[in-house]
Design a protein around this motif. Structure first.
Motif, mmCIF file in Angstrom:
data_model
loop_
_atom_site.group_PDB
_atom_site.id
_atom_site.type_symbol
_atom_site.label_atom_id
_atom_site.label_comp_id
_atom_site.label_asym_id
_atom_site.label_seq_id
_atom_site.Cartn_x
_atom_site.Cartn_y
_atom_site.Cartn_z
ATOM 1 N N ASN A 186 0.842 -1.225 0.121
ATOM 2 C CA ASN A 186 -0.056 0.043 -0.047
ATOM 3 C C ASN A 186 0.935 1.093 -0.024
ATOM 4 N N VAL A 187 0.840 1.859 -1.047
ATOM 5 C CA VAL A 187 1.731 3.087 -1.091
ATOM 6 C C VAL A 187 0.766 4.262 -0.572
ATOM 7 N N VAL A 188 1.104 4.669 0.565
ATOM 8 C CA VAL A 188 0.176 5.476 1.468
ATOM 9 C C VAL A 188 0.446 7.076 0.845
ATOM 10 N N ARG A 189 1.681 7.620 1.279
ATOM 11 C CA ARG A 189 1.860 8.970 0.960
ATOM 12 C C ARG A 189 3.469 9.265 0.737
ATOM 13 N N LEU A 267 14.998 1.289 -0.796
ATOM 14 C CA LEU A 267 14.863 -0.365 -0.932
ATOM 15 C C LEU A 267 14.273 -0.945 0.462
ATOM 16 N N VAL A 268 13.527 -1.682 0.403
ATOM 17 C CA VAL A 268 13.093 -2.642 1.455
ATOM 18 C C VAL A 268 13.462 -4.170 1.417
ATOM 19 N N PRO A 275 5.705 -13.333 7.946
ATOM 20 C CA PRO A 275 4.622 -13.677 7.317
ATOM 21 C C PRO A 275 3.347 -13.057 7.942
ATOM 22 N N TYR A 276 2.196 -12.748 7.074
ATOM 23 C CA TYR A 276 0.830 -12.112 7.735
ATOM 24 C C TYR A 276 0.808 -11.087 8.377
ATOM 25 N N GLU A 277 2.182 -10.352 8.785
ATOM 26 C CA GLU A 277 2.352 -9.415 9.759
ATOM 27 C C GLU A 277 2.383 -8.157 8.880
ATOM 28 N N ASN A 278 1.374 -7.201 9.199
ATOM 29 C CA ASN A 278 1.455 -5.842 8.184
ATOM 30 C C ASN A 278 2.305 -4.884 9.242
ATOM 31 N N LYS A 279 3.152 -4.249 8.268
ATOM 32 C CA LYS A 279 4.268 -3.498 8.752
ATOM 33 C C LYS A 279 4.265 -2.072 7.925
ATOM 34 N N GLU A 280 4.297 -1.009 8.676
ATOM 35 C CA GLU A 280 4.489 0.351 8.003
ATOM 36 C C GLU A 280 6.096 0.800 8.086
ATOM 37 N N PHE A 281 6.474 1.346 6.846
ATOM 38 C CA PHE A 281 7.628 2.122 6.744
ATOM 39 C C PHE A 281 7.616 3.550 6.169
ATOM 40 N N ILE A 282 8.326 4.053 7.007
ATOM 41 C CA ILE A 282 8.751 5.641 6.744
ATOM 42 C C ILE A 282 9.980 5.844 6.552
ATOM 43 N N LEU A 283 10.174 6.127 5.018
ATOM 44 C CA LEU A 283 11.602 5.864 4.596
ATOM 45 C C LEU A 283 12.096 7.348 3.989
ATOM 46 N N VAL A 305 5.048 3.574 3.172
ATOM 47 C CA VAL A 305 4.265 2.373 2.689
ATOM 48 C C VAL A 305 4.125 1.390 3.578
ATOM 49 N N ASP A 306 2.759 0.405 3.577
ATOM 50 C CA ASP A 306 2.168 -0.514 4.093
ATOM 51 C C ASP A 306 2.846 -1.731 3.468
ATOM 52 N N LEU A 307 3.499 -2.811 4.444
ATOM 53 C CA LEU A 307 3.924 -4.132 3.277
ATOM 54 C C LEU A 307 3.377 -5.217 4.214
ATOM 55 N N THR A 308 2.856 -6.298 3.458
ATOM 56 C CA THR A 308 2.492 -7.712 4.228
ATOM 57 C C THR A 308 2.910 -8.805 3.251
ATOM 58 N N PHE A 309 3.649 -9.578 3.704
ATOM 59 C CA PHE A 309 4.051 -10.699 3.028
ATOM 60 C C PHE A 309 3.009 -11.991 3.204
ATOM 61 N N VAL A 310 2.315 -12.550 2.235
ATOM 62 C CA VAL A 310 1.317 -13.540 2.465
ATOM 63 C C VAL A 310 1.747 -14.605 1.694
ATOM 64 N N PRO A 311 2.324 -15.951 2.189
ATOM 65 C CA PRO A 311 2.672 -17.201 1.533
ATOM 66 C C PRO A 311 1.532 -17.765 1.092
ATOM 67 N N PHE A 312 1.738 -18.674 0.065
ATOM 68 C CA PHE A 312 0.628 -19.591 -0.425
ATOM 69 C C PHE A 312 0.361 -20.329 0.445
ATOM 70 N N LYS A 313 -0.935 -20.996 0.609
ATOM 71 C CA LYS A 313 -1.142 -21.975 1.626
ATOM 72 C C LYS A 313 -0.307 -23.143 1.573
ATOM 73 N N GLU A 314 0.181 -23.828 0.497
ATOM 74 C CA GLU A 314 1.012 -24.932 0.357
ATOM 75 C C GLU A 314 2.596 -24.626 0.763
ATOM 76 N N ASP A 315 2.749 -23.386 0.888
ATOM 77 C CA ASP A 315 4.189 -22.862 1.208
ATOM 78 C C ASP A 315 4.077 -22.461 2.497
ATOM 79 N N SER A 316 3.085 -22.191 3.386
ATOM 80 C CA SER A 316 3.016 -21.476 4.587
ATOM 81 C C SER A 316 4.041 -22.020 5.447
ATOM 82 N N ASN A 317 4.199 -23.462 5.581
ATOM 83 C CA ASN A 317 4.800 -23.907 6.614
ATOM 84 C C ASN A 317 6.408 -23.667 6.607
ATOM 85 N N LYS A 318 6.847 -23.465 5.300
ATOM 86 C CA LYS A 318 8.290 -23.136 5.099
ATOM 87 C C LYS A 318 8.558 -21.660 5.743
#
Length: 465
Positions: A186-189, A267-268, A275-283, A305-318
């Motif tokens: 999410n590109v905020v501002r 760069l981030v 995984p699954y955790e929303n994080k805000e970055f002020i850069l 910007v707000d960033l969240t990494f969501v693994p695919f279901k079959e890869d979430s255990n990794k």
């Protein structure tokens, strides 16, 4: 290739026999069992016949008849009480019918990463065994007993569908990165951007991309005459390696004429995200990738910007993420009804591999056009060929499984020079996506409609986030 196989097979023999030897330590006054020598020798097996099988995967499958009368050097030392008993294998002969698969095929010598071996029938093994200089195989009845025992044990381990896999190349040098999740951005501002226009303003927009990704960069809208733009625009980017990939954020000043001026960048690294955790970055925006810019340089503003990494279901255990106990069966043996299909957004990945026997009436410069939900994507054009190989991947981010939808692929031919018939169709195919949603993957060849002998090879994957 035999020296590579010799090394790999001996390594497997050592690892396989180690736990077997360990079971006897401490029994019958046995203190230790070790290999003094272990080599398969310099004489490779002789191939007496071979049949090559065709598959749709990136592999080469061969069924062979092999005879091997080698010169191995295999010596085992058995330490019993205070004695050392030496056992040597001699006059080894093997007759076998293995299925040998070289996979995956890669552009790095020797062109395959692993050798997978399985036996199509029980092998015949003949050998002698010297114990401290004497051949114990001459003892009546012992020879047949040992023969049958070896056949049975080898068959249990490697008779089809059991396999022996021998690595040839390091996985890190040949690994083909597959999508493992989605990065939600999410590109905020932005704040206090540089003034690039004559009137003391700028027309900013943001480009987003991941390193190691050949897909086009994503862009926000242009905010006219604004040094503190508010976007709140959301994007989804496919992630292949969260440990090494980096999100690149580049802010530009849009110009109607000429190139667009860069206002700043940041760069981030994705490895800082859980995984699954929303994080805000002020850069703080930088001039370039030199992160050691001196602090007295002119400030370029900030981006949020707000960033969240969501693994695919079959890869979430990794990645240590939550799992709901859902797993797909690549083989498609477990059939589920449409009502049991897992809902949710996902990635539809379509790889147009190649076509065969495509022939036009006027020219043969084939390219493929993929149509899905009204969106068209096309491969590169291959010149003057009836067997084009594209191996190009196209991705679609979807909010729900495409259970009742189809993709349309048409092979076209285009003439570069002026012609009254610059394009012509060489055939097309429609593929129902229901099987892909149920199985997670299909990899098949399809006969082209309106083509005499044309065939197209397509691989399709569906991954749920």
């Amino acid at each position: 290739m035999w020296p590579f196989l010799d090394t790999a097979i001996c390594k497997i023999i050592r690892s396989t026999t180690q736990p077997i030897f360990a079971e006897y330590i401490g029994k019958y006054q046995i203190k230790a069992i070790d290999f003094d020598e272990l080599s398969l020798g310099t004489l490779p097996p002789t191939v007496c016949g071979m049949k090559v099988l065709e598959t749709n995967e990136k592999e080469l499958v061969m069924e062979q008849v092999i005879k091997w009368a080698g010169n191995p050097n295999i010596v085992v030392s058995l330490y019993v009480s205070s004695l050392k008993i030496t056992i040597q294998l001699v006059d080894l002969q093997i007759f076998a019918a293995p299925r040998i698969t070289l996979r995956p095929l890669v552009p790095t010598f020797p062109c395959f990463a692993n050798i997978v071996v399985s036996l199509m029938e029980k092998p015949h093994v003949d050998f002698g065994m010297n114990v401290s200089g004497g051949d114990i195989m001459s003892i009546p009845g012992l020879y047949r007993f040992v023969q049958e025992t070896i056949k049975k044990q080898v068959a249990n381990l490697y008779l089809w569908p059991q396999t022996l896999e021998i690595p040839i190349l390091d996985e890190s040098t040949v690994a083909i990165k597959k999508p493992v999740g989605i990065l939600h951005v999410n590109v905020v501002r932005a704040q206090k951007l540089l003034k690039m226009d004559l009137l003391g303003t700028s027309d900013p927009y943001v480009k987003l991309s991941l390193t190691g990704d050949k897909l086009p960069a994503k862009k926000t809208t242009v905010k006219r005459k604004n040094l503190n733009p508010e976007w709140n625009e959301k994007f989804k980017i496919v992630v292949k390696d969260p440990q090494s990939q980096v999100l690149q954020l580049q802010v530009y000043d849009w110009d109607k004429v000429g190139g667009h001026d860069k206002l700043g960048m940041q760069l981030v690294p994705l490895k800082v995200l859980n995984p699954y955790e929303n994080k805000e970055f002020i850069l703080d925006l930088l001039k370039d990738t030199n992160l050691n810019e001196t602090p007295h340089k002119k400030p370029r503003g900030k981006i949020v910007v707000d960033l969240t990494f969501v693994p695919f279901k079959e890869d979430s255990n990794k990645f240590g993420g939550p799992s709901e106990g859902y797993s797909r069966k690549e083989s498609g043996i477990d059939i589920v009804s449409d009502d049991e299909v897992q809902e949710g957004a996902g990635l539809l990945s379509i790889v147009i591999q190649e076509a065969e026997e495509v022939e036009g009436d006027h020219h043969n410069n084939p390219f493929a056009v993929l149509t899905f939900r009204g969106e068209k994507k096309r491969t590169k054009t291959m010149k003057k060929t009836r067997h084009p190989r594209w191996n190009e991947e196209f991705q679609f981010m979807l909010e729900e499984p495409p259970l009742h939808e189809k993709i349309h692929i048409e092979v076209m031919s285009k003439r570069k020079n002026f012609s009254f018939l610059p394009k012509e169709s060489l055939g097309h195919v429609e593929i129902n996506l229901r099987d892909v949603v149920h199985n997670g993957r299909i990899n098949d060849k399809y006969h082209l409609i309106n083509s005499r002998n044309g065939v197209m090879h397509v691989e399709i994957r569906w991954k749920v986030v």
